[in-house]
Enzyme design. Structure first.
Site, PDB file in Angstrom:
ATOM      1  N   SER A 240     -16.191  90.149  47.719  1.00 54.43           N
ATOM      2  CA  SER A 240     -17.598  90.402  47.995  1.00 54.43           C
ATOM      3  C   SER A 240     -17.898  90.006  49.427  1.00 54.43           C
ATOM      4  O   SER A 240     -17.036  89.483  50.141  1.00 54.43           O
ATOM      5  CB  SER A 240     -18.469  89.568  47.056  1.00 54.43           C
ATOM      6  OG  SER A 240     -18.332  88.208  47.406  1.00 54.43           O
ATOM      7  N   LYS A 241     -19.135  90.239  49.815  1.00 56.99           N
ATOM      8  CA  LYS A 241     -19.542  89.901  51.187  1.00 56.99           C
ATOM      9  C   LYS A 241     -19.319  88.420  51.474  1.00 56.99           C
ATOM     10  O   LYS A 241     -19.106  88.016  52.602  1.00 56.99           O
ATOM     11  CB  LYS A 241     -21.020  90.236  51.371  1.00 56.99           C
ATOM     12  CG  LYS A 241     -21.262  91.720  51.350  1.00 56.99           C
ATOM     13  CD  LYS A 241     -22.416  92.094  52.276  1.00 56.99           C
ATOM     14  CE  LYS A 241     -22.665  93.579  52.241  1.00 56.99           C
ATOM     15  NZ  LYS A 241     -23.698  93.971  51.290  1.00 56.99           N
ATOM     16  N   ARG A 242     -19.402  87.646  50.412  1.00 57.79           N
ATOM     17  CA  ARG A 242     -19.179  86.208  50.527  1.00 57.79           C
ATOM     18  C   ARG A 242     -17.827  85.903  51.187  1.00 57.79           C
ATOM     19  O   ARG A 242     -17.646  84.867  51.806  1.00 57.79           O
ATOM     20  CB  ARG A 242     -19.195  85.643  49.105  1.00 57.79           C
ATOM     21  CG  ARG A 242     -19.386  84.197  48.940  1.00 57.79           C
ATOM     22  CD  ARG A 242     -19.879  83.916  47.520  1.00 57.79           C
ATOM     23  NE  ARG A 242     -19.076  84.569  46.489  1.00 57.79           N
ATOM     24  CZ  ARG A 242     -17.896  84.144  46.068  1.00 57.79           C
ATOM     25  NH1 ARG A 242     -17.362  83.073  46.618  1.00 57.79           N
ATOM     26  NH2 ARG A 242     -17.250  84.772  45.112  1.00 57.79           N
TER      27      ARG A 242
END
Ligand code: GLU
Length: 467
Positions: A240-242
């Protein structure tokens, strides 16, 4: 049979690392078998699809060197054809009109959830006479799916995967408003585009069962399917963007070369013996689906960075110079003229040995584009003591007399060090500080040669003059 593969992104966001790998595998599979690689933009979801996302996908694919062999097909332009196929299915009895109201469907869902059953359409209009249709309801068209037997995907990565047909309900092909569902549009498009191999993420595996039922109902030849395991973040969770840079173009901004990212993505989920470093041509020669593993892979930025260093060292100096200039473009205090470009190009063999990203490479080259007086970092400033300045003062005439080839510079520095009773390093250290403003650079003679005599003398003079 000519192999035809396709990458079919939905333009609702970025081209992320998982999509890039899917595109790469489709591309390599087609190239390996002398086939064709196609692109289909699945923009049927008009609300979520954006032109910006289409542009980002095209830009990302171009950056990766994964351009399609034919112009992209936009799924939204094919709605009439999707509807025509539904008409055929209606005519052959493989589809029917369903007049269930949204309220009925909601109740069906709630009841299933209350009874802990998977929510499925109960087939209430499957055998009902359309004359019973309520007024004012635009029907959805559903596939009359087989109820007995099973549907099997002979997946080229996962092996045979089967589901009992009783588990699958009659899916909607065309909504009440006449728009095709995504599951249906994909089948019609893959058929019409003569796709022979559907290679995509394994999050689509369950869609495949339903899509196979449409092929069967139409009597169409089915493509082969290969579902690729997911890519997870370094912590094992869904990527994810995380996890930082997930857009492909973000990797460009962070200083990765496309061939390094492709090499990394190739190795992520595919293997061929111990082969680690693979060029595009080698990948095309070796890639095939049996080499794709079944387990999910984890993004490993350290490995990607290592590969990037390898590919930077292998890259052409002119190209790297252009990359550096592009990255230094908006930094203050630099003059990016032909002289700077020439210096960077000359020193590139030394610079690229020490950089793992193009950002690091640009950082290490920036001193070549500065004008006197240079800023000195703390370590360089500490080296430039009065004694060091004195040494540089007496070194300058020896350098002025040199003809400034690397060999002549080396000879001049050695002769000077010997005469001064110093080691070469004791001379090189303050010289490096004076010329670069830092304590790290490629070999001192190569650095001097890249700067040229006049600039070297000017930088020495300016360093001596600093308070
Ligand atoms: N449009 C789908 C996606 O972006 C891919 C569909 C397919 O490959 O069949 O996930």
């Amino acid at each position: 049979m000519t192999i035809r593969t396709r990458f079919a992104p939905s333009p609702t966001g970025l081209l992320h690392i998982g999509g890039a790998r899917t595109a790469l595998f489709n591309f390599l599979y087609a190239r390996h078998h002398g086939g064709t690689f196609l692109l289909r933009i699945e923009d049927t979801d008009r609300e979520r699809s954006t032109q910006q996302s289409v542009d980002v996908i095209l830009e990302g694919l171009a950056w990766l060197g994964l351009n399609a062999d034919e112009p992209p097909v936009f799924q939204s332009t094919r709605a009439a054809r999707h509807a025509a196929v539904v008409d055929e299915l209606l005519a052959t009895g493989h589809a029917y009109r369903c007049y269930a109201t949204p309220e009925e469907l909601r109740q069906m869902r709630e009841q299933a959830i209350a009874e802990r059953r998977p929510p499925r359409y109960d087939g209430r209009w499957r055998d009902r006479d359309p004359s019973e249709a309520p007024a004012g309801i635009a029907p959805a068209i559903r596939l009359r799916a087989p109820r007995a037997g099973e549907t099997i995907v002979e997946d080229l990565v996962q092996g045979p995967v089967r589901v009992a047909n009783a588990e699958l309900d009659d899916m909607i092909l065309l909504r009440g408003d006449g728009s095709p569902t995504y599951l249906h549009a994909v089948v019609v498009d893959d058929h019409d585009m003569d796709i022979t191999h559907v290679i995509r993420g394994d999050d689509h595996l369950t869609n495949t069962f339903r899509q196979l039922q449409i092929y069967d109902a139409m009597g169409w030849e089915k493509p082969r399917f290969a579902h690729l395991p997911m890519i997870h973040g370094p912590d094992g969770a869904k990527l994810s963007k995380r996890h930082g840079a997930v857009s492909v173009l973000e990797f460009d901004r962070e200083g990765f070369l496309p061939e390094a990212l492709c090499n990394y993505l190739l190795r992520l989920g595919w293997g061929h013996g111990d082969a680690e470093i693979l060029s595009r041509d080698e990948a095309i020669a070796l890639f095939d689906l049996p080499g794709v593993g079944r387990a999910a892979s984890r993004m490993d930025y350290a490995k990607l960075t290592h590969l990037n260093g390898v590919w930077i060292r292998a890259a052409d100096d002119g190209r790297l110079t252009a990359e550096v200039l592009r990255r230094l473009h908006d930094r203050p205090g630099l003059t990016l003229d032909d002289t700077a470009a020439q210096r960077i190009h000359t020193l590139m063999p030394g610079l690229k040995e020490r950089s793992k990203t193009l950002v690091e490479l640009a950082d290490s080259a920036a001193f070549l584009a500065r004008s006197v007086p240079l800023p000195f970092d703390a370590k360089a400033a500490a080296i430039l003591t009065p004694d060091a300045k004195h040494l540089l003062q007496s070194l300058a005439p020896a350098l002025a007399a040199s003809d400034f080839t690397p060999a002549a510079i080396d000879a001049a520095l050695r002769a000077f060090a010997e005469a001064a009773g110093k080691k070469l390093g004791q001379v090189a250290q303050p010289l490096r500080a004076a010329l670069t403003g830092s304590t790290v650079s490629p070999g001192i003679d190569a650095t001097l040669a890249a700067l040229g005599r006049a600039e070297v003398l000017a930088r020495i003079e300016a360093a001596i003059a600093t308070p």
